[in-house]
Enzyme design. Structure first.
Site, PDB file in Angstrom:
ATOM      1  N   THR A 271      22.398  20.428 -14.395  1.00 25.48           N
ATOM      2  CA  THR A 271      23.260  22.230 -13.427  1.00 25.48           C
ATOM      3  C   THR A 271      23.873  22.971 -14.348  1.00 25.48           C
ATOM      4  OG1 THR A 271      25.513  21.175 -14.299  1.00 25.48           O
ATOM      5  CG2 THR A 271      24.113  19.284 -12.278  1.00 25.48           C
ATOM      6  N   GLY A 272      22.600  22.967 -15.139  1.00 22.53           N
ATOM      7  CA  GLY A 272      23.304  25.107 -15.401  1.00 22.53           C
ATOM      8  C   GLY A 272      21.398  25.006 -15.810  1.00 22.53           C
ATOM      9  N   ILE A 273      20.957  25.305 -16.930  1.00 21.72           N
ATOM     10  CA  ILE A 273      19.483  26.151 -16.863  1.00 21.72           C
ATOM     11  C   ILE A 273      18.952  25.290 -16.266  1.00 21.72           C
ATOM     12  CG2 ILE A 273      17.935  26.726 -18.623  1.00 21.72           C
ATOM     13  CD1 ILE A 273      20.238  26.883 -20.750  1.00 21.72           C
TER      14      ILE A 273
ATOM     15  N   ASP B  52      35.593  20.967 -22.371  1.00 28.20           N
ATOM     16  CA  ASP B  52      34.387  21.177 -23.634  1.00 28.20           C
ATOM     17  C   ASP B  52      33.887  19.642 -24.623  1.00 28.20           C
ATOM     18  OD1 ASP B  52      32.998  21.347 -26.282  1.00 28.20           O
ATOM     19  OD2 ASP B  52      33.914  23.512 -26.117  1.00 28.20           O
TER      20      ASP B  52
ATOM     21  N   ASP C  39      24.412  22.092 -24.795  1.00 27.60           N
ATOM     22  CA  ASP C  39      23.410  21.774 -26.143  1.00 27.60           C
ATOM     23  C   ASP C  39      23.431  22.766 -27.296  1.00 27.60           C
ATOM     24  OD1 ASP C  39      20.869  20.806 -27.623  1.00 27.60           O
ATOM     25  OD2 ASP C  39      18.940  21.912 -26.771  1.00 27.60           O
TER      26      ASP C  39
ATOM     27  N   GLY D 152      23.036  26.132 -23.685  1.00 30.09           N
ATOM     28  CA  GLY D 152      24.324  25.736 -22.687  1.00 30.09           C
ATOM     29  C   GLY D 152      25.252  24.506 -23.780  1.00 30.09           C
TER      30      GLY D 152
HETATM   31  N1  AR6 Z   1      30.951  21.490 -22.884  1.00 28.59           N
HETATM   32  C1  AR6 Z   1      30.198  20.033 -21.451  1.00 28.59           C
HETATM   33  N2  AR6 Z   1      29.605  21.320 -20.724  1.00 28.59           N
HETATM   34  C2  AR6 Z   1      29.299  21.841 -20.504  1.00 28.59           C
HETATM   35  C3  AR6 Z   1      29.337  22.804 -21.984  1.00 28.59           C
HETATM   36  C4  AR6 Z   1      30.157  22.323 -23.406  1.00 28.59           C
HETATM   37  N3  AR6 Z   1      30.774  22.583 -24.332  1.00 28.59           N
HETATM   38  N4  AR6 Z   1      29.059  24.068 -21.721  1.00 28.59           N
HETATM   39  C5  AR6 Z   1      28.065  24.200 -20.819  1.00 28.59           C
HETATM   40  N5  AR6 Z   1      28.499  22.158 -20.078  1.00 28.59           N
HETATM   41  P1  AR6 Z   1      23.291  23.139 -19.421  1.00 28.59           P
HETATM   42  P2  AR6 Z   1      20.528  21.923 -18.213  1.00 28.59           P
HETATM   43  C6  AR6 Z   1      27.765  22.573 -18.831  1.00 28.59           C
HETATM   44  O1  AR6 Z   1      22.269  24.923 -18.963  1.00 28.59           O
HETATM   45  O2  AR6 Z   1      20.762  22.424 -17.273  1.00 28.59           O
HETATM   46  C7  AR6 Z   1      19.358  23.940 -22.868  1.00 28.59           C
HETATM   47  O3  AR6 Z   1      19.056  24.934 -23.281  1.00 28.59           O
HETATM   48  C8  AR6 Z   1      26.804  23.874 -18.185  1.00 28.59           C
HETATM   49  O4  AR6 Z   1      28.239  24.085 -17.040  1.00 28.59           O
HETATM   50  O5  AR6 Z   1      23.790  22.957 -20.728  1.00 28.59           O
HETATM   51  O6  AR6 Z   1      20.225  20.442 -18.028  1.00 28.59           O
HETATM   52  C9  AR6 Z   1      18.737  23.314 -23.079  1.00 28.59           C
HETATM   53  O7  AR6 Z   1      18.139  22.892 -24.589  1.00 28.59           O
HETATM   54  C10 AR6 Z   1      26.090  22.384 -17.075  1.00 28.59           C
HETATM   55  O8  AR6 Z   1      27.106  21.809 -15.526  1.00 28.59           O
HETATM   56  O9  AR6 Z   1      21.994  21.906 -18.928  1.00 28.59           O
HETATM   57  C11 AR6 Z   1      17.684  22.797 -22.229  1.00 28.59           C
HETATM   58  O10 AR6 Z   1      16.065  23.973 -22.268  1.00 28.59           O
HETATM   59  C12 AR6 Z   1      25.921  21.612 -17.677  1.00 28.59           C
HETATM   60  O11 AR6 Z   1      26.208  21.259 -19.192  1.00 28.59           O
HETATM   61  C13 AR6 Z   1      18.407  23.667 -20.658  1.00 28.59           C
HETATM   62  O12 AR6 Z   1      19.292  24.240 -21.434  1.00 28.59           O
HETATM   63  C14 AR6 Z   1      24.816  22.059 -18.025  1.00 28.59           C
HETATM   64  O13 AR6 Z   1      24.687  22.637 -18.430  1.00 28.59           O
HETATM   65  C15 AR6 Z   1      18.942  22.278 -20.133  1.00 28.59           C
HETATM   66  O14 AR6 Z   1      19.349  21.666 -19.385  1.00 28.59           O
END
Ligand code: AR6
Length: 175
Positions: A124-126, A12, A36, A34
């Protein structure tokens, strides 16, 4: 300058003690889900307050760009907020935009003379960027930056939340 070490670990990112953690933000800079959401929850309201001030000055943050705020209550001193590319098939500039996220975050950290930084797996998430391609872009962008720039950074850590990303990064970095 001493060689910069590139590391990968699973965990994390809000718990990692480095000079700056990178946030996968959106262009509003006002938080989201996510990583953020996790960073704003753990870091507290000072981060959002500085994001609002940046918005008032420059009206948010474009895709691929980055801005820096306090780390608030996080173990990290700073948060560098960057806006990842939304995946839409891969032929709409996504790789270049995602590479810019890494480049601009490293540039800001270097300008601040920071010694360590950690990155989540941006987009790689949302935002739906396929993990294997995103990992390739991330590692290449970091290597390109180190090749082309003098930097204060001694440690660059890829923090993978999930085992799949950990495996991908280990595979690329050990090759
Ligand atoms: N620590 C490390 N990695 C994490 C954590 C954490 N605590 N939580 C999630 N991840 P995402 P995006 C990983 O969706 O795709 C937000 O709403 C997760 O598993 O957080 O860039 C923003 O405001 C994934 O591998 O970001 C934007 O609107 C990675 O972080 C949007 O999401 C990125 O997933 C950005 O989407």
């Amino acid at each position: 300058m001493a060689e910069t070490i590139i590391e990968v670990q699973q965990g994390d990112i809000t718990k990692i003690k480095v000079d700056a953690v990178v946030n996968a933000a959106n262009s509003s800079l006002l938080g989201g889900g996510g990583v953020d959401g996790a960073i704003h929850r753990a870091g507290g309201p000072d981060i959002l307050e500085e994001c609002r001030q940046i918005r008032a000055r420059q009206g948010g943050c474009d895709t691929g760009e980055a801005v820096i705020t306090t780390g608030g209550n996080l173990p990290a001193q700073y948060v560098i907020h960057t806006v990842g590319a939304v995946w839409s098939g891969g032929r709409n500039g996504e790789p270049e935009l995602l590479a810019n996220c890494y480049h601009n975050s490293l540039r800001i950290a270097s300008e601040k003379q920071l010694r360590s930084i950690s990155f989540p797996n941006i987009s790689t998430g949302i935002y739906g960027y396929p993990k294997p391609q995103a990992a390739q872009v991330a590692v290449q962008a970091v290597k390109d930056f180190l090749k082309d720039n003098d930097t204060s950074l001694q440690r660059i850590v890829f923090v993978c939340f999930d085992a799949e990303n950990l495996k991908l990064y280990e595979g690329i970095l050990n090759n």
